[in-house]
Design a protein around this motif. Sequence first.
Motif, PDB file in Angstrom:
ATOM      1  N   THR A   4      39.751 -16.808  53.088  1.00  0.00           N
ATOM      2  CA  THR A   4      39.703 -17.788  54.158  1.00  0.00           C
ATOM      3  C   THR A   4      39.818 -17.054  55.477  1.00  0.00           C
ATOM      4  O   THR A   4      40.074 -15.846  55.512  1.00  0.00           O
ATOM      5  CB  THR A   4      40.864 -18.795  54.042  1.00  0.00           C
ATOM      6  N   SER A  41      49.309 -24.179  49.168  1.00  0.00           N
ATOM      7  CA  SER A  41      48.090 -24.850  48.707  1.00  0.00           C
ATOM      8  C   SER A  41      47.503 -24.135  47.501  1.00  0.00           C
ATOM      9  O   SER A  41      47.005 -24.779  46.564  1.00  0.00           O
ATOM     10  CB  SER A  41      47.067 -24.904  49.847  1.00  0.00           C
ATOM     11  N   ALA A  42      47.571 -22.802  47.509  1.00  0.00           N
ATOM     12  CA  ALA A  42      47.069 -22.035  46.363  1.00  0.00           C
ATOM     13  C   ALA A  42      47.911 -22.316  45.118  1.00  0.00           C
ATOM     14  O   ALA A  42      47.376 -22.408  44.001  1.00  0.00           O
ATOM     15  CB  ALA A  42      47.074 -20.543  46.688  1.00  0.00           C
ATOM     16  N   GLY A  65      50.308 -20.186  59.466  1.00  0.00           N
ATOM     17  CA  GLY A  65      49.738 -20.969  58.378  1.00  0.00           C
ATOM     18  C   GLY A  65      49.716 -20.271  57.035  1.00  0.00           C
ATOM     19  O   GLY A  65      49.147 -20.803  56.070  1.00  0.00           O
ATOM     20  N   HIS A  66      50.336 -19.076  56.934  1.00  0.00           N
ATOM     21  CA  HIS A  66      50.294 -18.344  55.665  1.00  0.00           C
ATOM     22  C   HIS A  66      51.114 -19.048  54.576  1.00  0.00           C
ATOM     23  O   HIS A  66      50.725 -19.056  53.409  1.00  0.00           O
ATOM     24  CB  HIS A  66      50.802 -16.924  55.860  1.00  0.00           C
ATOM     25  N   LEU A  91      49.146 -12.553  49.383  1.00  0.00           N
ATOM     26  CA  LEU A  91      48.414 -12.986  50.567  1.00  0.00           C
ATOM     27  C   LEU A  91      48.254 -11.792  51.495  1.00  0.00           C
ATOM     28  O   LEU A  91      49.240 -11.197  51.929  1.00  0.00           O
ATOM     29  CB  LEU A  91      49.147 -14.124  51.267  1.00  0.00           C
ATOM     30  N   ARG A 140      42.073 -13.741  56.070  1.00  0.00           N
ATOM     31  CA  ARG A 140      43.164 -13.923  55.116  1.00  0.00           C
ATOM     32  C   ARG A 140      42.576 -14.083  53.720  1.00  0.00           C
ATOM     33  O   ARG A 140      41.615 -14.805  53.517  1.00  0.00           O
ATOM     34  CB  ARG A 140      43.982 -15.163  55.478  1.00  0.00           C
ATOM     35  N   GLY A 191      41.949 -17.219  59.014  1.00  0.00           N
ATOM     36  CA  GLY A 191      43.075 -17.831  59.711  1.00  0.00           C
ATOM     37  C   GLY A 191      43.178 -17.298  61.116  1.00  0.00           C
ATOM     38  O   GLY A 191      42.446 -16.389  61.511  1.00  0.00           O
ATOM     39  N   ARG A 221      51.618 -22.257  54.299  1.00  0.00           N
ATOM     40  CA  ARG A 221      50.830 -23.404  53.835  1.00  0.00           C
ATOM     41  C   ARG A 221      49.687 -22.949  52.924  1.00  0.00           C
ATOM     42  O   ARG A 221      49.374 -23.608  51.928  1.00  0.00           O
ATOM     43  CB  ARG A 221      50.276 -24.172  55.035  1.00  0.00           C
ATOM     44  N   ALA A 222      49.071 -21.811  53.270  1.00  0.00           N
ATOM     45  CA  ALA A 222      47.979 -21.291  52.434  1.00  0.00           C
ATOM     46  C   ALA A 222      48.485 -20.929  51.041  1.00  0.00           C
ATOM     47  O   ALA A 222      47.845 -21.247  50.031  1.00  0.00           O
ATOM     48  CB  ALA A 222      47.340 -20.078  53.103  1.00  0.00           C
TER      49      ALA A 222
END
Length: 308
Positions: A6, A108-109, A101-102, A66, A13, A8, A104-105
């Motif tokens: 993605t 979500s994963a 936002g890491h 990540l 990211r 970011g 949240r990423a």
Amino acid sequence: MTSDDTVGPAGTRSIETHSALSPDQAGAVLELLAEAARADGQQPVSEQGRLQLTGGAREGVSHLLLLVGDELVGYAQLEDTDPVEAPAAELVVHPAHRGHGHGRALGSALLAASGKRLRVWAHGGHPAARHLAQVLGLTLFRELRQMRRSLTDLDLPDPVLPEGVTVRTFVPGADDAAWLAVNAAAFAHHPEQGSLTRRDLDDRKAQPWFDPAGFFLAERAGDVVGFHWTKVHAAEQLGEVYVLGVAPGRQGGGLGKALTTVGLRHLAAQRLPTAMLYVDADNEAAVSVYERLGFTTYETDLMYRTET
């Protein structure tokens, strides 16, 4: 290994999913955990999670890395081994890379990997973790208290063991199977402790802190009916009531209180100033026993989950 790329605000990211980590990857994760612990004042991943970083693949355990470019800035671990409960996870973002936002990423994963059936620990229950749980649509499910008491003024009456019960220390190798059996029975209701395997026990026996002299077994007619495994956190000068269990059918006779006293006296004899333990907040009987022994709540870990 899988990868999900993605873009970011901090650059490119990517999230990689591994069933096992290489030594270099595990080392990088441990460095990240150490940085987070220094910033937050506590470990962001449980002891079990840290042990599962090394030693190859483990059934049901996945590691999510990540990366921003080639730099590791976040880590999550997903464990799907409980036949009933939803998969459990822990996650952390490097202190220098928060606010992008890491978290949240990673969350979500984890939701995607678990089929949106997930439990997540928030160690310390920090506001940022609570906010992330809300953003991910998770609700509070479990509260684990860390309780502490001073050992410098320890003044407990002599332990009174039930008739026919004696206490001795654990013998590595000879007592492994018997301890695993009584541990599983005593913690059949507990998704983490009750599921410990021989490999999990071996992992702990291999740690520098392991000392069988602080691992007490209660026996009656040759059968293990209870235990108190203590642990010393040397750097923090903390003694821990690491695991305390009584076999089903043996509760209510004072064995748990007696074993607690035996362990606390052992820790005090090593001139440790403070003792700690973990207990579920909804285990009112245990909380009451520990409060009567002088323990008070020090901090709280929270577990969130998807709606079931």
